[in-house]
Write a protein that holds these residues in place. Structure first.
Motif, PDB file in Angstrom:
ATOM      1  N   ALA A 263       0.813  -1.205   0.000  1.00 38.16           N
ATOM      2  CA  ALA A 263       0.000   0.000   0.000  1.00 38.16           C
ATOM      3  C   ALA A 263       0.846   1.254   0.000  1.00 38.16           C
ATOM      4  O   ALA A 263       1.912   1.307   0.591  1.00 38.16           O
ATOM      5  N   CYS A 264       0.367   2.260  -0.693  1.00 39.52           N
ATOM      6  CA  CYS A 264       0.884   3.604  -0.504  1.00 39.52           C
ATOM      7  C   CYS A 264      -0.340   4.486  -0.340  1.00 39.52           C
ATOM      8  O   CYS A 264      -1.012   4.832  -1.305  1.00 39.52           O
ATOM      9  N   SER A 265      -0.656   4.831   0.890  1.00 39.31           N
ATOM     10  CA  SER A 265      -1.883   5.579   1.156  1.00 39.31           C
ATOM     11  C   SER A 265      -1.808   6.970   0.549  1.00 39.31           C
ATOM     12  O   SER A 265      -2.823   7.560   0.208  1.00 39.31           O
ATOM     13  N   GLY A 266      -0.590   7.502   0.405  1.00 40.54           N
ATOM     14  CA  GLY A 266      -0.449   8.857  -0.126  1.00 40.54           C
ATOM     15  C   GLY A 266      -1.053   9.004  -1.503  1.00 40.54           C
ATOM     16  O   GLY A 266      -1.500  10.086  -1.893  1.00 40.54           O
TER      17      GLY A 266
ATOM     18  N   ALA B 172       2.824  11.583  -1.561  1.00 41.55           N
ATOM     19  CA  ALA B 172       1.837  11.054  -2.500  1.00 41.55           C
ATOM     20  C   ALA B 172       2.379   9.834  -3.233  1.00 41.55           C
ATOM     21  O   ALA B 172       1.614   8.982  -3.689  1.00 41.55           O
ATOM     22  N   LEU B 173       3.687   9.738  -3.361  1.00 41.87           N
ATOM     23  CA  LEU B 173       4.298   8.617  -4.071  1.00 41.87           C
ATOM     24  C   LEU B 173       4.901   7.588  -3.120  1.00 41.87           C
ATOM     25  O   LEU B 173       5.463   6.594  -3.562  1.00 41.87           O
ATOM     26  N   CYS B 174       4.821   7.847  -1.819  1.00 43.59           N
ATOM     27  CA  CYS B 174       5.578   7.040  -0.847  1.00 43.59           C
ATOM     28  C   CYS B 174       7.033   6.933  -1.308  1.00 43.59           C
ATOM     29  O   CYS B 174       7.610   5.835  -1.349  1.00 43.59           O
ATOM     30  N   ASP B 175       7.586   8.046  -1.682  1.00 39.52           N
ATOM     31  CA  ASP B 175       8.968   8.092  -2.176  1.00 39.52           C
ATOM     32  C   ASP B 175       9.891   8.167  -0.962  1.00 39.52           C
ATOM     33  O   ASP B 175      10.230   9.251  -0.469  1.00 39.52           O
TER      34      ASP B 175
ATOM     35  N   ALA C 122      -1.980  11.072   5.433  1.00 33.92           N
ATOM     36  CA  ALA C 122      -2.102  12.156   6.405  1.00 33.92           C
ATOM     37  C   ALA C 122      -1.113  13.276   6.080  1.00 33.92           C
ATOM     38  O   ALA C 122      -1.459  14.457   6.112  1.00 33.92           O
ATOM     39  N   LEU C 123       0.115  12.901   5.737  1.00 34.60           N
ATOM     40  CA  LEU C 123       1.131  13.913   5.441  1.00 34.60           C
ATOM     41  C   LEU C 123       0.713  14.741   4.231  1.00 34.60           C
ATOM     42  O   LEU C 123       0.772  15.977   4.246  1.00 34.60           O
ATOM     43  N   ALA C 124       0.263  14.068   3.181  1.00 35.36           N
ATOM     44  CA  ALA C 124      -0.116  14.788   1.962  1.00 35.36           C
ATOM     45  C   ALA C 124      -1.333  15.669   2.207  1.00 35.36           C
ATOM     46  O   ALA C 124      -1.351  16.848   1.822  1.00 35.36           O
TER      47      ALA C 124
END
Lengths: 170, 790
Positions: B635-638, B667-670, B709-711
């Motif tokens: 998962a990448c929630s972003g 947004a990319l879980c980068d 949450a961060l995004a």
């Protein structure tokens, strides 16, 4: 290794089941009909009582037995809803139509369409109170929470119902 | 419309009380009777909790049915109090745990040239495949199959009783009700269904029938079932009955695999049997509209699993490799044809199939490969919860995943020991009952070598500091159980600061060299869930494994969802019981739509009064049933962020740059970019220290969605605060800058909507201030914090 079925059965148990069935079938049928419609209500009620028969010893005595049956009915309805949705998805796949399933439109602004906009949990607590006429302690027994928590949930659900109704009314 | 909506609702009761029907008492009788038949025995309340399983299972698209094994079925008809005989549910020798099994049942289909057998796959509960298969058969075709094209039917009458006994020497013993000998229409078809269903089970080649206990045999040709005592008056009887006995019930072209309506992963193989002139079969795959996607003329090899080749034109087997590739799963049909002389088709089998792309052929995932995670268990202690017969604390395996490590690890054993030394997570130590470690803080791993099944572990002297003898043997047990979970490790040799050690502490706790888990069995709870570990991940069917020392080896189990609703309840039988510890394993099917933290509870029903004692409960992350996402590791929630971080001219250039960099990375879980933005002083969690990237990956894996949450927070309006050291701090969301929740203006509240709803707002109001995620960036562009909570 094999064994034939004995011819005599345990009658007191059966009598208890018959009494339970006679007393509560109408209410369980009503619960089901209000949630899945009259056409499926018989199936749901039948399933609830099949489970009750198999678990007869865990069915409480007295008035609590109806709450127990409601609790079972709630899960049976939830599962049949899931099965229905899956069947619809499969039908769409087989038909290769990809047509989304549109819920039957209700007259906008009616309390029932407002009810439909709420979460399942809100809906259930409202219906238990309004249609089955349960009190907080009884609702708690059905949905598995304390009387206090049920009262709070009902309070919040009523507020959200009012908000949803306002939102629906043009 | 001005009335209270709740009163309106009350008046709109779709089925008011006065319209309720009276109880149809005949149905009550039917319920009792049907239940007796389908379950092969006759008592209600058979096993506590079975019905809960039925509730959970009936919804399955492949439905499931629960049936008791004859060996376990208590038959005590003389008792009248309805409470008898549950104690007889102890395992008989040779039975295995009740579990979900994938089996095939044979039904009938009307296709040219005659009504014939057709296989359909099922998932059913049973203590053996044979039992589960017959239960499926008795249940009949599903509604979809009964209304499908072609339509499946069954010759089994609704009141047939079939009790499956043991399988010995490839022959399954089956007891039937008298209907099967009554000469009724369809009796031969029903027997054919039964024989094909049973002989589809691995290692079963024949069926020995009894009717109400009396041995019966099948007359070849007429397919009548007659008492074995009369066998001499018939020219030929089959005893046991085999597939050969019932060959006539087959279509000249039959598809065995995949069964009716089942999945064919493409490219893949389809197999079947045929009775086709020239030993050739025609085969085609069509789409749902009947358009042929691929077809072939395939050779069939004379001879089958039930008979050698008896000459030209005999029954034969065929297999076709289907090279078709599909992009997405779709419905279609498989068609097999048998030929007469020339190209005349003498029989055709046409059945639905789901054509599915194989994993290797599907489209490339658009997101970057996530780090592959390995899940391991570390052994910690859980406090006695008051239900234990013997006092605790007890060993408990807790889940750890390497996904939380920012760099991939090559030494999984070492990483696991590091996890162990780090002790419980804040969530575990705060749980009730609390999870703790007996290993003193500050203990360091000095060396670890695995050789010849022995792990030599070198720990710093802190390991032996403090604690009494219970604590000392406890910490030794933690290390031993944690290390011996790995297949390559059977025993543990301890070194303290480089010195081989077998006597520990002032109390003189002695361990063997090498030490094994059996020395520490006293530290295990009576019911010990080994898998899934505390906080572990399960997907349906959830495999639950452990050991138990309980009355008659009967371990009660329940699986509950996040709300605590019981999804499944039943029991497993340990290989040993009443005073000896035995292993148990059970596969629990469940159905949920979204991933959630549920729980698995195992307990011993008290031999005195049936109350739960020795309860063990593991919180377990339950993967959803329908989604393909078995774990949340990818998962990448972003990526779900709906708000863009729009340009904000009021921000200094340094702050704006950091903000947009963080938004894009979230947004990319980068993780690389995020790691580059992390300074040593970043506050990212209360109580965690070390590796923020690993912490966030861990939260993503656990479904907590920190990147969303961060995004979202960075896209919300901001506020500024004085850091007190001359710097200004830019804080997102602006709601975080108000001293109380009441002071937060409506617009600032609404900006929280992507993450928080009314319920959260009520919590904030109760708490007195915004208590959600917040992000802080200094005016220098330095990222200061990303924390949840005030």
């Amino acid at each position: 290794m094999t064994r034939s079925r004995p011819a005599t059965y345990v009658t007191p148990t059966e009598d208890r089941f018959r009494a339970l069935f006679a007393r509560h079938y109408p209410a369980v049928y009503g619960y089901a009909a209000r949630r899945v419609g009259a056409s499926d209500a018989e199936d749901v009620a039948g399933e609830v009582f099949t489970i009750a028969w198999r678990r007869l010893r865990s069915v409480p005595d007295g008035d609590e037995s109806l709450l127990w049956l409601y609790g079972v009915a709630r899960r049976v309805v939830a599962n049949s809803e899931r099965a229905r949705r899956r069947r619809e998805r499969l039908d769409a796949l087989v038909a290769r139509a990809g047509v989304p399933v549109v819920p039957a439109a209700d007259a906008g602004g009616s309390v029932l369409s407002a009810l439909d906009d709420l979460s399942e949990a809100d809906k259930e607590i409202l219906c238990l109170a309004a249609w089955e006429g349960l009190g907080p302690g009884e609702m708690g027994a059905v949905v598995g929470c304390s009387a206090n928590a049920a009262a709070v949930r009902l309070h919040r659900a009523r507020r959200r119902l009012a908000e949803a109704l306002e939102g629906d009314t043009p | 419309m001005n009335r209270d909506p709740f009163d309106q609702l009350r008046d709109r009761n779709p089925v008011p009380e006065r319209e309720l029907p009276s109880a149809p008492m005949a149905q009550a009788e039917r319920i009792m009777e049907t239940d007796r038949r389908t379950r092969g025995f006759h008592r209600p309340g058979w096993a506590y909790g079975i019905a809960a399983a039925v509730v959970a299972l009936v919804a399955g698209g492949a439905w499931m049915l629960w049936i008791g094994s004859d060996d376990q079925a208590p038959v005590a008809a003389s008792s009248t109090d309805g409470t008898e005989a549950d104690a007889q549910l102890s395992a008989a020798s040779g039975t295995t745990a009740m579990q979900a099994r994938t089996v095939v049942a044979y039904f009938l289909v009307d296709q040219e040239p005659r009504q014939s057998l057709i296989p359909a796959s099922r998932t059913a509960m049973g203590t053996s495949d044979a039992e589960a298969a017959v239960a499926s058969l008795l249940h009949g075709p599903t509604r979809e199959e009964g209304e499908g094209e072609p339509r499946l039917i069954t010759a089994m009458p609704p009141d047939a009783t079939v009790v499956v006994g043991a399988v010995e020497g490839g022959v399954a013993a089956v007891d039937l009700s008298p209907w099967f000998t009554s000469g009724a229409d369809g009796a031969a078809d029903a027997l054919a269904q039964l024989v094909f269903t049973l002989t589809r089970v691995a290692d079963v080649t024949g069926v020995a029938f009894t009717v109400e206990g009396e041995p019966h045999v099948v007359v070849a040709g007429t397919l009548a079932l007659v008492p074995r005592t009369e066998r001499d008056s018939h020219p030929h009887v089959d005893d046991p009955a085999t597939r050969q006995t019932f060959e006539a019930a087959l279509s000249p072209a039959m598809i065995e695999d995949p069964p009716y309506g089942d999945v064919l992963v493409l490219p893949g193989t389809v197999t079947g049997v045929a009775n086709s002139v020239g030993n050739r079969v025609g085969f085609a795959v069509t789409d749902a509209g009947g358009n042929v996607l691929w077809s072939t003329d395939a050779p069939a090899a004379c001879g089958t699993t039930w008979s050698e080749c008896r000459g030209d034109g005999d029954w034969s087997t065929w297999a076709v490799e289907v090279p078709v590739i599909v992009d997405t799963a779709q419905a279609g049909y498989l068609v097999a044809s048998a030929y007469g002389s020339g190209v005349a088709v003498i029989g055709e089998r046409r059945q639905p199939v789901i054509l599915q792309p194989s994993a290797g052929v599907t489209t490339v995932p658009s997101t970057p490969e996530p780090p592959t995670a390995t899940e391991v268990a570390v052994y910690l202690f859980v406090e006695d919860d008051g239900t234990q017969v013997a006092p605790g604390p007890y060993l408990v395996p807790a889940m750890r995943t390497t996904a939380v490590l920012s760099a991939p690890t090559t030494d999984i054993v070492r990483a696991t020991v590091e996890f162990l030394l780090a002790g419980p997570t804040p969530g575990e130590s705060g749980a009730s009952p609390a999870v703790s470690s007996a290993i003193p803080e500050g203990t360091e791993l000095l060396g670890l070598e695995v050789d010849g099944g022995i792990a030599a572990i070198d720990l710093s002297v802190e390991f032996v500091s403090g604690g009494g003898s219970l604590s000392m043997s406890g910490r030794l047990a933690q290390v031993v159980f944690t290390l011996t979970q790995f297949d390559e490790i059977d025993g543990v040799r301890f070194l303290i600061d480089g010195v081989p050690t077998t006597v520990f502490g002032g109390e003189g706790v002695l361990v063997d060299d090498p030490a094994t888990g059996s020395e520490f069995e006293g530290l295990l709870p009576a019911v010990f869930i080994q898998y899934p570990p505390y906080g572990g991940v399960a997907s349906s069917p959830a495999v639950v494994r452990g050991t138990a020392n309980v009355f008659e080896g009967t371990v009660s189990l329940a699986l509950a969802d996040a709300e605590g609703l019981v999804l499944w309840e039943g029991f497993a039988t340990a290989s040993c019981g009443t005073g000896c510890r035995g292993g148990f394993e059970i596969h629990i099917p469940y159905e949920i739509e979204t991933a959630q933290m549920g729980s698995i509870t195992a307990w011993e029903a008290s031999a005195q009064d049936g109350r739960p004692t020795n309860v063990r409960r593991h919180p377990v992350w339950l993967a959803p049933t329908d989604g393909s996402a078995v774990t949340t590791a990818t998962a990448c929630s972003g990526a779900e962020a709906t708000s863009e971080a729009a340009r904000d001219p009021s921000l200094p250039a340094e702050v704006a740059s950091t903000r947009s960099r963080l938004w894009e990375a979230a947004a990319l879980c980068d993780w690389d970019t995020l790691a580059g933005a992390v300074d040593g002083d970043l506050s990212y969690s209360f109580g965690e220290s070390g590796d923020p990237i690993g912490y966030w990956i861990g939260l993503e894996v656990a479904g907590a969605r920190p990147m969303l949450a961060l995004a979202e927070m960075l896209a919300a309006p901001h506020a500024t605060m004085d850091a007190g050291d001359g710097r200004m701090i830019y804080v997102w969301p602006s709601a975080a800058s108000y001293p109380s929740w009441d002071a937060v203006p409506e617009a600032a509240r609404e900006a929280l909507r992507p993450l928080y709803g009314d319920d959260a707002f009520e919590d904030f109001a109760a708490f007195g201030a915004y208590a959600g995620y917040r992000v802080g960036i200094a005016d220098t562009g330095e990222w200061l914090f990303f924390v949840a909570g005030d």
